[in-house]
Write a protein that holds these residues in place. Structure first.
Motif, mmCIF file in Angstrom:
data_model
loop_
_atom_site.group_PDB
_atom_site.id
_atom_site.type_symbol
_atom_site.label_atom_id
_atom_site.label_comp_id
_atom_site.label_asym_id
_atom_site.label_seq_id
_atom_site.Cartn_x
_atom_site.Cartn_y
_atom_site.Cartn_z
ATOM 1 N N ASP A 30 0.843 -1.189 0.000
ATOM 2 C CA ASP A 30 0.000 0.000 0.000
ATOM 3 C C ASP A 30 0.886 1.250 0.000
ATOM 4 O O ASP A 30 1.865 1.334 0.725
ATOM 5 C CB ASP A 30 -0.902 0.008 1.242
ATOM 6 N N LYS A 31 0.543 2.216 -0.841
ATOM 7 C CA LYS A 31 1.413 3.389 -1.017
ATOM 8 C C LYS A 31 1.012 4.546 -0.099
ATOM 9 O O LYS A 31 1.617 5.619 -0.141
ATOM 10 C CB LYS A 31 1.341 3.868 -2.482
ATOM 11 N N TRP A 32 -0.022 4.346 0.709
ATOM 12 C CA TRP A 32 -0.563 5.452 1.499
ATOM 13 C C TRP A 32 0.489 6.093 2.414
ATOM 14 O O TRP A 32 0.685 7.305 2.399
ATOM 15 C CB TRP A 32 -1.759 4.962 2.331
ATOM 16 N N LEU A 33 1.188 5.273 3.200
ATOM 17 C CA LEU A 33 2.149 5.815 4.179
ATOM 18 C C LEU A 33 3.300 6.552 3.513
ATOM 19 O O LEU A 33 3.766 7.578 4.008
ATOM 20 C CB LEU A 33 2.689 4.679 5.054
ATOM 21 N N GLU A 34 3.737 6.015 2.382
ATOM 22 C CA GLU A 34 4.852 6.646 1.669
ATOM 23 C C GLU A 34 4.458 8.062 1.230
ATOM 24 O O GLU A 34 5.203 9.026 1.449
ATOM 25 C CB GLU A 34 5.201 5.788 0.454
ATOM 26 N N ALA A 35 3.279 8.165 0.620
ATOM 27 C CA ALA A 35 2.835 9.480 0.146
ATOM 28 C C ALA A 35 2.568 10.415 1.326
ATOM 29 O O ALA A 35 2.923 11.604 1.292
ATOM 30 C CB ALA A 35 1.575 9.332 -0.703
ATOM 31 N N PHE A 36 1.960 9.901 2.378
ATOM 32 C CA PHE A 36 1.675 10.723 3.564
ATOM 33 C C PHE A 36 2.971 11.272 4.165
ATOM 34 O O PHE A 36 3.089 12.472 4.432
ATOM 35 C CB PHE A 36 0.910 9.893 4.608
ATOM 36 N N SER A 37 3.953 10.389 4.349
ATOM 37 C CA SER A 37 5.189 10.852 4.988
ATOM 38 C C SER A 37 5.947 11.812 4.072
ATOM 39 O O SER A 37 6.562 12.771 4.534
ATOM 40 C CB SER A 37 6.048 9.674 5.463
ATOM 41 N N ASP A 38 5.860 11.603 2.764
ATOM 42 C CA ASP A 38 6.450 12.553 1.807
ATOM 43 C C ASP A 38 5.862 13.954 1.965
ATOM 44 O O ASP A 38 6.597 14.947 2.017
ATOM 45 C CB ASP A 38 6.132 12.089 0.376
ATOM 46 N N GLY A 39 4.543 14.016 2.015
ATOM 47 C CA GLY A 39 3.860 15.307 2.164
ATOM 48 C C GLY A 39 4.242 15.969 3.482
ATOM 49 O O GLY A 39 4.477 17.180 3.540
ATOM 50 N N PHE A 40 4.324 15.162 4.530
ATOM 51 C CA PHE A 40 4.671 15.679 5.855
ATOM 52 C C PHE A 40 6.098 16.234 5.858
ATOM 53 O O PHE A 40 6.348 17.363 6.264
ATOM 54 C CB PHE A 40 4.522 14.560 6.894
ATOM 55 N N PHE A 41 7.060 15.412 5.378
ATOM 56 C CA PHE A 41 8.465 15.815 5.479
ATOM 57 C C PHE A 41 8.820 16.942 4.506
ATOM 58 O O PHE A 41 9.707 17.746 4.790
ATOM 59 C CB PHE A 41 9.390 14.616 5.263
ATOM 60 N N ASN A 42 8.142 17.003 3.355
ATOM 61 C CA ASN A 42 8.420 18.120 2.441
ATOM 62 C C ASN A 42 8.168 19.448 3.134
ATOM 63 O O ASN A 42 8.964 20.388 3.025
ATOM 64 C CB ASN A 42 7.550 18.042 1.185
#
Ligand code: ADP
Ligand code: MG
Length: 323
Positions: A97-109
């Motif tokens: 599932d790609k959800w966590l990857e995209a979420f953490s990307d948005g957060f850390f950016n």
């Protein structure tokens, strides 16, 4: 299925150069700078309540931090550290599932843009819920408070208001926007820009401040209550986008502008003598700062239209527990 440990390690573990000790122990350690007070704020975002269950995870990662950065901005504080607590449904913890990857990307950016270190949190199974706590620093005794407005102060607003609520109204089918209008308004809803730089620069200029998260009337209302003051606002002076202006005077568009919420602009009051400095600051930041009214004695909040008549609205802002 990823374990709790895998999730933290893979998506959230990062070095925290601004902390004494970051993620990985029972508590993080931070050392505030000399002469500074800590400013601390927290916000919970619940699926179905604050965002649609199928919302873009990158946007959610951004927004869950942005709303907290906005609180730092409203205090004039420099954000430095954050914690992130997540309740996740099982499907989001699946290996593919790609959800966590995209979420953490948005957060850390966004975190990286403001040099905010993620220093801890908690991860558990449950209905999708995101809780961020932010810790910032502000010079001792200098924080911008809701209680500082004085009669005669100008009332100022950053940026423009209403786009996020207008985009949401469109998504919910309550108002019809053209495709280019929805493109113009959606970023305000999904990727709000917290006014962190502005907040810090307002120290010494503003006497009171708040970030507009529940609509101008409700949030200015908080300043008035805390400052034991009243206000008169001029509707035509409130900065709004071209799509919103096109929709006025539709009652829903008016509601988006005055009571929509999710704006994350700053509303602040300042003495008349600060006008020139605030206008210079606006040019320096490339951010509109608009004078929309005045603080007065007594109590009450009146909005006047172009003809000088009082504007009435059914609701003044978002309240989770109101029927
Ligand atoms: P504890 O059992 O002490 O609660 P955890 O196993 O829950 O510790 O967490 C281990 C470490 O990972 C801690 O430092 C905690 O702050 C951090 N952590 C847990 N979840 C998150 C998260 N979602 N984001 C950032 N850090 C997290
Ligand atoms: Mg834990």
């Amino acid at each position: 299925m990823l374990s709790e440990f895998d999730i933290i390690q893979r998506y959230f573990y990062r070095a925290a150069p601004g902390a004494v000790l970051g993620i990985g122990d029972d508590a993080a350690l931070i050392q505030p700078s000399a002469g500074m007070e800590l400013a601390i704020s927290t916000d919970v975002l619940v699926s179905g309540q604050h965002f649609f269950a199928d919302a873009d995870p990158r946007g959610l990662g951004h927004k869950s931090l942005a709303v907290n950065l906005s609180d730092m901005a409203a205090m004039g504080a420099r954000p430095r550290w954050a914690t992130l607590s997540l309740a996740l449904p099982t499907n989001m913890a699946r290996e593919n599932d790609k959800w966590l990857e995209a979420f953490s990307d948005g957060f850390f950016n966004l975190a990286d843009a403001y040099q905010v270190d993620l220093i801890g949190g908690d991860t558990t199974k449950g209905p999708l819920t995101i809780c961020v706590t932010i810790i910032g620093e502000v010079a001792r005794g200098k924080a911008l408070r809701r209680s500082g407005a004085r009669s005669g102060d100008d009332i100022w607003i950053s940026g423009h208001l209403g786009d996020a609520a207008l985009a949401l109204a469109h998504q919910q089918g309550h108002i019809a926007l053209e495709p280019r209008e929805i493109d113009a308004c959606l970023p305000a809803l999904n990727m709000p820009t917290p006014r962190v730089g502005l907040g810090q620069r307002l120290i010494g200029l503003a006497r009171s401040a708040i970030d507009i998260s529940d609509g101008l009337l409700a949030d200015l209302g908080h300043i008035l209550k805390c400052s034991k003051a009243s206000a008169i606002i001029s509707l035509p002076d409130i900065n709004c986008s071209a799509p919103l202006r096109r929709c006025l005077p539709h009652p829903l568009a008016l509601k988006c502008l005055l009571a929509g919420g999710d704006d994350y602009e700053l509303c602040f009051s300042a003495a008349r003598s600060k006008r020139a400095k605030i206008e210079t600051l606006s040019r320096e930041l490339g951010l509109p700062l608009t004078r929309v009214g005045k603080i007065g004695m007594g109590e009450g909040l009146v909005v006047l239209d172009a003809a000088g008549d009082a504007v009435t609205l059914e609701t003044t802002g978002y309240d989770h527990f109101r029927a």
